[in-house]
Design a protein around this motif. Sequence first.
Motif, PDB file in Angstrom:
ATOM      1  N   ALA A   9     -34.943   6.220 -34.278  1.00 34.16           N
ATOM      2  CA  ALA A   9     -35.402   6.292 -32.892  1.00 34.16           C
ATOM      3  C   ALA A   9     -35.573   4.886 -32.322  1.00 34.16           C
ATOM      4  CB  ALA A   9     -36.719   7.062 -32.815  1.00 34.16           C
ATOM      5  N   ARG A  10     -36.099   3.977 -33.121  1.00 31.70           N
ATOM      6  CA  ARG A  10     -36.266   2.590 -32.677  1.00 31.70           C
ATOM      7  C   ARG A  10     -34.907   1.963 -32.361  1.00 31.70           C
ATOM      8  NH1 ARG A  10     -36.637  -2.782 -34.320  1.00 31.70           N
ATOM      9  NH2 ARG A  10     -38.498  -3.880 -33.543  1.00 31.70           N
ATOM     10  N   SER A  11     -33.940   2.168 -33.260  1.00 31.93           N
ATOM     11  CA  SER A  11     -32.598   1.615 -33.045  1.00 31.93           C
ATOM     12  C   SER A  11     -31.944   2.213 -31.808  1.00 31.93           C
ATOM     13  CB  SER A  11     -31.719   1.871 -34.276  1.00 31.93           C
ATOM     14  OG  SER A  11     -32.221   1.199 -35.408  1.00 31.93           O
ATOM     15  N   LEU A  12     -32.170   3.520 -31.600  1.00 31.89           N
ATOM     16  CA  LEU A  12     -31.605   4.196 -30.437  1.00 31.89           C
ATOM     17  C   LEU A  12     -32.113   3.563 -29.143  1.00 31.89           C
ATOM     18  CD1 LEU A  12     -30.076   6.549 -29.078  1.00 31.89           C
ATOM     19  CD2 LEU A  12     -32.158   7.924 -29.359  1.00 31.89           C
ATOM     20  N   LEU A  13     -33.392   3.270 -29.076  1.00 29.61           N
ATOM     21  CA  LEU A  13     -33.963   2.687 -27.864  1.00 29.61           C
ATOM     22  C   LEU A  13     -33.479   1.244 -27.661  1.00 29.61           C
ATOM     23  CD1 LEU A  13     -37.613   4.063 -28.116  1.00 29.61           C
ATOM     24  CD2 LEU A  13     -35.804   4.806 -26.536  1.00 29.61           C
ATOM     25  N   ILE A  14     -33.290   0.509 -28.731  1.00 31.58           N
ATOM     26  CA  ILE A  14     -32.766  -0.858 -28.616  1.00 31.58           C
ATOM     27  C   ILE A  14     -31.338  -0.836 -28.062  1.00 31.58           C
ATOM     28  CG2 ILE A  14     -31.986  -2.848 -29.965  1.00 31.58           C
ATOM     29  CD1 ILE A  14     -34.417  -2.422 -31.786  1.00 31.58           C
ATOM     30  N   GLU A  15     -30.515   0.040 -28.610  1.00 35.47           N
ATOM     31  CA  GLU A  15     -29.126   0.157 -28.135  1.00 35.47           C
ATOM     32  C   GLU A  15     -29.093   0.588 -26.673  1.00 35.47           C
ATOM     33  OE1 GLU A  15     -26.460  -0.660 -29.652  1.00 35.47           O
ATOM     34  OE2 GLU A  15     -26.830  -0.598 -31.809  1.00 35.47           O
ATOM     35  N   ARG A  16     -29.932   1.538 -26.335  1.00 34.29           N
ATOM     36  CA  ARG A  16     -29.995   2.058 -24.969  1.00 34.29           C
ATOM     37  C   ARG A  16     -30.395   0.953 -23.992  1.00 34.29           C
ATOM     38  NH1 ARG A  16     -28.819   5.404 -20.714  1.00 34.29           N
ATOM     39  NH2 ARG A  16     -30.685   6.039 -19.575  1.00 34.29           N
ATOM     40  N   ALA A  17     -31.388   0.163 -24.348  1.00 32.49           N
ATOM     41  CA  ALA A  17     -31.842  -0.917 -23.474  1.00 32.49           C
ATOM     42  C   ALA A  17     -30.733  -1.946 -23.275  1.00 32.49           C
ATOM     43  CB  ALA A  17     -33.082  -1.582 -24.052  1.00 32.49           C
ATOM     44  N   ALA A  18     -30.032  -2.295 -24.337  1.00 33.58           N
ATOM     45  CA  ALA A  18     -28.956  -3.280 -24.242  1.00 33.58           C
ATOM     46  C   ALA A  18     -27.829  -2.779 -23.343  1.00 33.58           C
ATOM     47  CB  ALA A  18     -28.411  -3.602 -25.634  1.00 33.58           C
ATOM     48  N   GLN A  19     -27.475  -1.513 -23.479  1.00 37.57           N
ATOM     49  CA  GLN A  19     -26.414  -0.940 -22.659  1.00 37.57           C
ATOM     50  C   GLN A  19     -26.808  -0.919 -21.186  1.00 37.57           C
ATOM     51  OE1 GLN A  19     -25.780   2.880 -24.455  1.00 37.57           O
ATOM     52  NE2 GLN A  19     -24.850   2.017 -26.311  1.00 37.57           N
ATOM     53  N   MET A  20     -28.057  -0.589 -20.912  1.00 39.48           N
ATOM     54  CA  MET A  20     -28.513  -0.525 -19.530  1.00 39.48           C
ATOM     55  C   MET A  20     -28.535  -1.914 -18.896  1.00 39.48           C
ATOM     56  SD  MET A  20     -31.597   2.276 -19.861  1.00 39.48           S
ATOM     57  CE  MET A  20     -31.902   2.386 -18.088  1.00 39.48           C
ATOM     58  N   LEU A  21     -28.922  -2.902 -19.658  1.00 35.18           N
ATOM     59  CA  LEU A  21     -28.912  -4.262 -19.131  1.00 35.18           C
ATOM     60  C   LEU A  21     -27.493  -4.712 -18.828  1.00 35.18           C
ATOM     61  CD1 LEU A  21     -31.565  -5.958 -21.436  1.00 35.18           C
ATOM     62  CD2 LEU A  21     -31.747  -5.611 -18.973  1.00 35.18           C
ATOM     63  N   ARG A  22     -26.587  -4.376 -19.714  1.00 36.02           N
ATOM     64  CA  ARG A  22     -25.198  -4.790 -19.512  1.00 36.02           C
ATOM     65  C   ARG A  22     -24.607  -4.154 -18.257  1.00 36.02           C
ATOM     66  NH1 ARG A  22     -19.817  -3.411 -23.046  1.00 36.02           N
ATOM     67  NH2 ARG A  22     -18.530  -5.108 -22.281  1.00 36.02           N
ATOM     68  N   SER A  23     -24.932  -2.881 -18.031  1.00 35.37           N
ATOM     69  CA  SER A  23     -24.390  -2.170 -16.872  1.00 35.37           C
ATOM     70  C   SER A  23     -25.248  -2.341 -15.625  1.00 35.37           C
ATOM     71  CB  SER A  23     -24.251  -0.680 -17.196  1.00 35.37           C
ATOM     72  OG  SER A  23     -25.504  -0.117 -17.535  1.00 35.37           O
ATOM     73  N   ARG A  24     -26.265  -3.217 -15.738  1.00 37.47           N
ATOM     74  CA  ARG A  24     -27.144  -3.535 -14.613  1.00 37.47           C
ATOM     75  C   ARG A  24     -27.910  -2.317 -14.081  1.00 37.47           C
ATOM     76  NH1 ARG A  24     -25.952  -8.706 -13.160  1.00 37.47           N
ATOM     77  NH2 ARG A  24     -23.902  -9.505 -13.769  1.00 37.47           N
ATOM     78  N   GLU A  25     -28.203  -1.389 -14.964  1.00 40.21           N
ATOM     79  CA  GLU A  25     -29.041  -0.258 -14.571  1.00 40.21           C
ATOM     80  C   GLU A  25     -30.508  -0.695 -14.580  1.00 40.21           C
ATOM     81  OE1 GLU A  25     -28.253   3.527 -16.565  1.00 40.21           O
ATOM     82  OE2 GLU A  25     -26.523   2.556 -17.508  1.00 40.21           O
ATOM     83  N   PRO A  26     -31.307  -0.192 -13.636  1.00 41.22           N
ATOM     84  CA  PRO A  26     -32.748  -0.493 -13.664  1.00 41.22           C
ATOM     85  C   PRO A  26     -33.363   0.058 -14.950  1.00 41.22           C
ATOM     86  CG  PRO A  26     -32.092   0.445 -11.552  1.00 41.22           C
ATOM     87  CD  PRO A  26     -30.926   0.631 -12.471  1.00 41.22           C
ATOM     88  N   VAL A  27     -34.055  -0.780 -15.669  1.00 43.62           N
ATOM     89  CA  VAL A  27     -34.649  -0.365 -16.938  1.00 43.62           C
ATOM     90  C   VAL A  27     -36.159  -0.205 -16.759  1.00 43.62           C
ATOM     91  CG1 VAL A  27     -34.909  -0.885 -19.383  1.00 43.62           C
ATOM     92  CG2 VAL A  27     -32.880  -1.681 -18.162  1.00 43.62           C
ATOM     93  N   THR A  28     -36.596   1.026 -16.791  1.00 42.71           N
ATOM     94  CA  THR A  28     -38.018   1.336 -16.716  1.00 42.71           C
ATOM     95  C   THR A  28     -38.372   2.174 -17.943  1.00 42.71           C
ATOM     96  OG1 THR A  28     -37.697   3.418 -15.522  1.00 42.71           O
ATOM     97  CG2 THR A  28     -37.877   1.387 -14.200  1.00 42.71           C
ATOM     98  N   LEU A  29     -39.635   2.437 -18.103  1.00 42.47           N
ATOM     99  CA  LEU A  29     -40.074   3.234 -19.240  1.00 42.47           C
ATOM    100  C   LEU A  29     -39.368   4.587 -19.251  1.00 42.47           C
ATOM    101  CD1 LEU A  29     -42.037   3.463 -21.645  1.00 42.47           C
ATOM    102  CD2 LEU A  29     -43.730   4.390 -20.049  1.00 42.47           C
ATOM    103  N   ARG A  30     -39.311   5.227 -18.094  1.00 42.83           N
ATOM    104  CA  ARG A  30     -38.711   6.566 -18.035  1.00 42.83           C
ATOM    105  C   ARG A  30     -37.186   6.523 -18.110  1.00 42.83           C
ATOM    106  NH1 ARG A  30     -42.218  10.472 -17.226  1.00 42.83           N
ATOM    107  NH2 ARG A  30     -44.292  10.000 -16.372  1.00 42.83           N
ATOM    108  N   SER A  31     -36.568   5.550 -17.443  1.00 42.60           N
ATOM    109  CA  SER A  31     -35.109   5.500 -17.484  1.00 42.60           C
ATOM    110  C   SER A  31     -34.613   5.134 -18.882  1.00 42.60           C
ATOM    111  CB  SER A  31     -34.577   4.484 -16.466  1.00 42.60           C
ATOM    112  OG  SER A  31     -34.950   3.156 -16.797  1.00 42.60           O
ATOM    113  N   LEU A  32     -35.402   4.387 -19.642  1.00 44.28           N
ATOM    114  CA  LEU A  32     -34.996   4.003 -20.989  1.00 44.28           C
ATOM    115  C   LEU A  32     -34.884   5.213 -21.906  1.00 44.28           C
ATOM    116  CD1 LEU A  32     -34.420   1.807 -23.118  1.00 44.28           C
ATOM    117  CD2 LEU A  32     -36.900   1.645 -23.477  1.00 44.28           C
ATOM    118  N   VAL A  33     -35.813   6.126 -21.797  1.00 44.57           N
ATOM    119  CA  VAL A  33     -35.814   7.276 -22.707  1.00 44.57           C
ATOM    120  C   VAL A  33     -35.030   8.462 -22.153  1.00 44.57           C
ATOM    121  CG1 VAL A  33     -38.037   6.572 -23.658  1.00 44.57           C
ATOM    122  CG2 VAL A  33     -37.968   8.248 -21.788  1.00 44.57           C
ATOM    123  N   ALA A  34     -34.631   8.398 -20.884  1.00 48.11           N
ATOM    124  CA  ALA A  34     -33.931   9.534 -20.270  1.00 48.11           C
ATOM    125  C   ALA A  34     -32.664   9.885 -21.040  1.00 48.11           C
ATOM    126  CB  ALA A  34     -33.578   9.202 -18.820  1.00 48.11           C
TER     127      ALA A  34
END
Length: 215
Positions: A9-34
């Motif tokens: 689960a920790r690795s999943l959230l790290i990968e998700r955050a990195a992908q969102m930053l790369r695609s310039r998606e707004p990263v918030t607590l809720r959008s990260l886990v969505a």
Amino acid sequence: MARTKNPAARSLLIERAAQMLRSREPVTLRSLVAGTGVSTMAVYTYFGGMDGVWKAVRQEGFSRLAVRLATVTVTADAVRDLAALGAAYLSNALDNPDLYRVMFDATFDLEDSRAADESLHYMVRAAEQARDAGRFCGDVDPLELATQSWTIGHGLASLVATGPLPRQALAHGVPLLTALFVSAGDDPGRCRSSVEQGWNLPPSPPRDDEPGGEP
């Protein structure tokens, strides 16, 4: 009873955050886990909050790089080893482009700053061994030469892994490193052979319109 932490689960959230930053998606607590199946509470469980996520993302990038560099075999040819470390650096960037983009964003602190230093030290040690073996001039500064080597690798990685150039541009690493090492005192012919042996990047994956690609 304390909840057992799940590394996946920790690795999943790290990968998700990195992908969102790369695609310039707004990263918030809720959008990260969505869409991940992980609750917002998990962000606090594994990272202590969003600031901890950013630190972990950068740290993960350097941790994977350290693992990749550690796989480079040390041989009797330190110039070959120095080129091989550069190739390993590039391979790691190509395999982890999302993390690579975040690794050098100093906006976020690292959990352990020694991780970044150790990545460079792999190259410093190889440069020092090449100098001591007589491949480079005695007055060559291993740290300076390693930094120059890293600059070449970082430039190619940035332009290919997360930038506009095709993978074929990685072949420029051979003449660039050869010129650098010859300027440090190595014999041109011997140097070129060593660099070519070390600069052994995996082949490009087939395109969709090539045999072996997706239809």
